[in-house]
Design a protein around this motif. Sequence first.
Motif, PDB file in Angstrom:
ATOM      1  N   GLN A 206      -1.302   1.225 -10.702  1.00  0.00           N
ATOM      2  CA  GLN A 206      -0.237   1.955 -10.015  1.00  0.00           C
ATOM      3  C   GLN A 206      -0.842   3.021  -9.107  1.00  0.00           C
ATOM      4  N   LEU A 207      -0.391   3.053  -7.864  1.00  0.00           N
ATOM      5  CA  LEU A 207      -0.772   4.110  -6.931  1.00  0.00           C
ATOM      6  C   LEU A 207       0.511   4.738  -6.412  1.00  0.00           C
ATOM      7  N   ILE A 208       0.747   5.989  -6.826  1.00  0.00           N
ATOM      8  CA  ILE A 208       1.966   6.706  -6.441  1.00  0.00           C
ATOM      9  C   ILE A 208       1.548   7.907  -5.605  1.00  0.00           C
ATOM     10  N   VAL A 209       1.906   7.889  -4.339  1.00  0.00           N
ATOM     11  CA  VAL A 209       1.566   8.972  -3.422  1.00  0.00           C
ATOM     12  C   VAL A 209       2.849   9.716  -3.096  1.00  0.00           C
ATOM     13  N   VAL A 210       2.951  10.964  -3.563  1.00  0.00           N
ATOM     14  CA  VAL A 210       4.181  11.738  -3.384  1.00  0.00           C
ATOM     15  C   VAL A 210       4.331  12.185  -1.941  1.00  0.00           C
ATOM     16  N   GLY A 211       3.230  12.605  -1.323  1.00  0.00           N
ATOM     17  CA  GLY A 211       3.263  12.996   0.079  1.00  0.00           C
ATOM     18  C   GLY A 211       2.989  11.801   0.975  1.00  0.00           C
ATOM     19  N   THR A 212       2.526  12.074   2.182  1.00  0.00           N
ATOM     20  CA  THR A 212       2.246  11.002   3.122  1.00  0.00           C
ATOM     21  C   THR A 212       1.120  10.106   2.614  1.00  0.00           C
ATOM     22  N   ILE A 213       1.242   8.817   2.937  1.00  0.00           N
ATOM     23  CA  ILE A 213       0.237   7.846   2.503  1.00  0.00           C
ATOM     24  C   ILE A 213      -0.553   7.320   3.698  1.00  0.00           C
ATOM     25  N   GLN A 214      -0.455   7.991   4.829  1.00  0.00           N
ATOM     26  CA  GLN A 214      -1.099   7.510   6.044  1.00  0.00           C
ATOM     27  C   GLN A 214      -2.623   7.576   5.970  1.00  0.00           C
ATOM     28  N   TRP A 215      -3.166   8.312   4.997  1.00  0.00           N
ATOM     29  CA  TRP A 215      -4.623   8.373   4.844  1.00  0.00           C
ATOM     30  C   TRP A 215      -5.196   7.104   4.218  1.00  0.00           C
ATOM     31  N   LEU A 216      -4.340   6.203   3.757  1.00  0.00           N
ATOM     32  CA  LEU A 216      -4.793   4.995   3.073  1.00  0.00           C
ATOM     33  C   LEU A 216      -4.998   3.857   4.077  1.00  0.00           C
ATOM     34  N   ASP A 217      -6.199   3.313   4.104  1.00  0.00           N
ATOM     35  CA  ASP A 217      -6.490   2.163   4.948  1.00  0.00           C
ATOM     36  C   ASP A 217      -5.912   0.917   4.273  1.00  0.00           C
ATOM     37  N   THR A 218      -4.930   0.291   4.903  1.00  0.00           N
ATOM     38  CA  THR A 218      -4.244  -0.849   4.278  1.00  0.00           C
ATOM     39  C   THR A 218      -4.825  -2.199   4.687  1.00  0.00           C
ATOM     40  N   ASP A 219      -5.818  -2.236   5.563  1.00  0.00           N
ATOM     41  CA  ASP A 219      -6.443  -3.509   5.921  1.00  0.00           C
ATOM     42  C   ASP A 219      -7.105  -4.114   4.683  1.00  0.00           C
ATOM     43  N   ASN A 220      -6.708  -5.338   4.328  1.00  0.00           N
ATOM     44  CA  ASN A 220      -7.243  -6.017   3.137  1.00  0.00           C
ATOM     45  C   ASN A 220      -7.052  -5.197   1.859  1.00  0.00           C
ATOM     46  N   PHE A 221      -6.035  -4.337   1.849  1.00  0.00           N
ATOM     47  CA  PHE A 221      -5.834  -3.433   0.709  1.00  0.00           C
ATOM     48  C   PHE A 221      -5.563  -4.200  -0.584  1.00  0.00           C
ATOM     49  N   LEU A 222      -4.709  -5.208  -0.535  1.00  0.00           N
ATOM     50  CA  LEU A 222      -4.378  -5.954  -1.751  1.00  0.00           C
ATOM     51  C   LEU A 222      -5.572  -6.762  -2.249  1.00  0.00           C
ATOM     52  N   LYS A 223      -6.420  -7.201  -1.353  1.00  0.00           N
ATOM     53  CA  LYS A 223      -7.634  -7.914  -1.764  1.00  0.00           C
ATOM     54  C   LYS A 223      -8.598  -6.969  -2.454  1.00  0.00           C
ATOM     55  N   ARG A 224      -8.675  -5.714  -1.953  1.00  0.00           N
ATOM     56  CA  ARG A 224      -9.563  -4.720  -2.584  1.00  0.00           C
ATOM     57  C   ARG A 224      -9.025  -4.261  -3.932  1.00  0.00           C
ATOM     58  N   ASN A 225      -7.725  -4.404  -4.130  1.00  0.00           N
ATOM     59  CA  ASN A 225      -7.083  -3.910  -5.355  1.00  0.00           C
ATOM     60  C   ASN A 225      -6.257  -5.027  -5.992  1.00  0.00           C
ATOM     61  N   PRO A 226      -6.908  -6.043  -6.541  1.00  0.00           N
ATOM     62  CA  PRO A 226      -6.196  -7.234  -7.014  1.00  0.00           C
ATOM     63  C   PRO A 226      -5.321  -6.993  -8.235  1.00  0.00           C
ATOM     64  N   ASN A 227      -5.555  -5.889  -8.967  1.00  0.00           N
ATOM     65  CA  ASN A 227      -4.778  -5.618 -10.179  1.00  0.00           C
ATOM     66  C   ASN A 227      -3.558  -4.742  -9.933  1.00  0.00           C
ATOM     67  N   LEU A 228      -3.317  -4.396  -8.673  1.00  0.00           N
ATOM     68  CA  LEU A 228      -2.226  -3.479  -8.348  1.00  0.00           C
ATOM     69  C   LEU A 228      -0.867  -4.071  -8.723  1.00  0.00           C
ATOM     70  N   LYS A 229      -0.045  -3.245  -9.367  1.00  0.00           N
ATOM     71  CA  LYS A 229       1.312  -3.653  -9.729  1.00  0.00           C
ATOM     72  C   LYS A 229       2.379  -2.847  -8.986  1.00  0.00           C
ATOM     73  N   LEU A 230       2.044  -1.587  -8.625  1.00  0.00           N
ATOM     74  CA  LEU A 230       3.016  -0.726  -7.946  1.00  0.00           C
ATOM     75  C   LEU A 230       2.315   0.108  -6.891  1.00  0.00           C
ATOM     76  N   LEU A 231       2.898   0.123  -5.696  1.00  0.00           N
ATOM     77  CA  LEU A 231       2.443   1.013  -4.625  1.00  0.00           C
ATOM     78  C   LEU A 231       3.647   1.787  -4.127  1.00  0.00           C
ATOM     79  N   GLN A 232       3.525   3.121  -4.120  1.00  0.00           N
ATOM     80  CA  GLN A 232       4.626   3.975  -3.666  1.00  0.00           C
ATOM     81  C   GLN A 232       4.082   5.052  -2.755  1.00  0.00           C
ATOM     82  N   GLY A 233       4.750   5.295  -1.646  1.00  0.00           N
ATOM     83  CA  GLY A 233       4.293   6.333  -0.733  1.00  0.00           C
ATOM     84  C   GLY A 233       5.294   6.569   0.382  1.00  0.00           C
ATOM     85  N   LYS A 234       4.925   7.485   1.286  1.00  0.00           N
ATOM     86  CA  LYS A 234       5.814   7.862   2.385  1.00  0.00           C
ATOM     87  C   LYS A 234       5.108   7.704   3.726  1.00  0.00           C
ATOM     88  N   HIS A 235       5.930   7.437   4.739  1.00  0.00           N
ATOM     89  CA  HIS A 235       5.519   7.489   6.145  1.00  0.00           C
ATOM     90  C   HIS A 235       4.446   6.472   6.524  1.00  0.00           C
TER      91      HIS A 235
END
Length: 337
Positions: A206-235
Motif C-alpha cells: 500500500q502506498l498512501i500519499v496524503v499530499g501531492t503525488i507528483q514526485w512519484l515517477d509512474t513510468d513502469n511503476f507497476l512493474k517496479r512494484n509488482p506486489n502493490l495492492k493500493l495506490l492513493q494520492g492527489k494531483h
Amino acid sequence: MEEPPKPPKFGLLKFPFPLREQVIRNMEFMDVFHFSTLSKRSKNMVRSAKYQTYRINFDFDDDDSSMDHVEVDFNEGREDFKISLSDSEDPSKRNPYRLDGLELANLIDEPSDDYRKKMSSHILFIHHSKWTSVRFGRNFEHVNDLYLWDVTKQFDSVILSGDDKLHITPKYLQSILNSTKAKKYTLDFKIEDINFEYQEPLDCEQLIVVGTIQWLDTDNFLKRNPNLKLLQGKHLPGEKINDLLKQWINGEAVDLKELVLLKGRGYPADVIFDGILTMETKLTEDQVKRISLCWNKDGKTVDIQRKIDGKLATVHINQSGCFVSMCNEKRLYKLQH
C-alpha cells in the motif's frame, strides 16, 4: 534460634512448557517485561511463549526529541503503554507522563552504547506484534545514524508525517524510502524540489500519499512494484493515470486492488481512457457506490479488461478524481450477495 521459613518460590521455570506459555500469555505487560529481564532464559521463555500485542509503534516527534517514544498497544484503536525514548538522560527533560525508558532499560542486562537501542531491541524481541510501525514527524540531519536502524529497518507501516506540513528534501525522502522495507507507506509532506521524481522500487502493498503525488515517477511503476495492492494520492496528471491503467491492462501488478487518485475538478474522460478499450460496467449503481470512495451520479463509470486473463476493473471518474477497483471474483461475489 530457628530461622523463619523462606517464602516458597513460584517455580515458573520448572513448569511444563505448555503451562509456562499460558502463564506468560496471561501476564500483564509490565509483569512480562520485568520477568523477561531476569535472565537470558526468562527472556527467551517470553519470546517462545509468543506474548501477543496488536501494535508496536516507534514515534519520532514532530520537533522535540524528548517526546520520542514507543507505543505498545494490545487492542486496535487504543494506546495502552507509552515508553519514553528521549535522547536526554536528564530526568527533568523526559516526559513524566510516559514510562521512563531509561529506567526500564537499566533492568536489561545487555551492553549497549545507547539505551534507546537496547530498549527497542528488547521490546521487539519479546513481543509478537500483529503490526509494527514507525512514524517520522521531523527531519533528521543524518537519518542513517538513527539508532533504530541498528535494530530493524523492516516494518509493517512507515509513516512520514508531522502535525504541521512537513517540508523535506528529495535526499531525505530517498534516505527514508530506500533504507526501510514496509507493507504500507503513508506519506504526508511537501517536497522542496517540485521537479524531483522518485524512481526506485518500493516493494510495498500500500502506498498512501496524503499530499501531492507528483514526485512519484509512474513510468513502469507497476512493474517496479509488482506486489502493490493500493495506490492513493492527489494531483497526478491524467496522462499518468492513463499510463497506469495501461500498465495494469498489459499484465503488471496482477494483485492490484484499488487506485484512488484525487483531483479538484476531476479528470477528463478522453485523457483517462485515451487508447483504452472501455465497456459498459457489469456492476449496478449501488455496487459502484460501495467500491468508489467518492461516487457521484454525474460521474462516468466503465469497465476495462486485463489482457492476460480477462479480469475486469471498474473505473469511476467524477469531479473529485479517478477511482479504480479491480473486481476479482471474490469481491464481485460479495458485492452481488
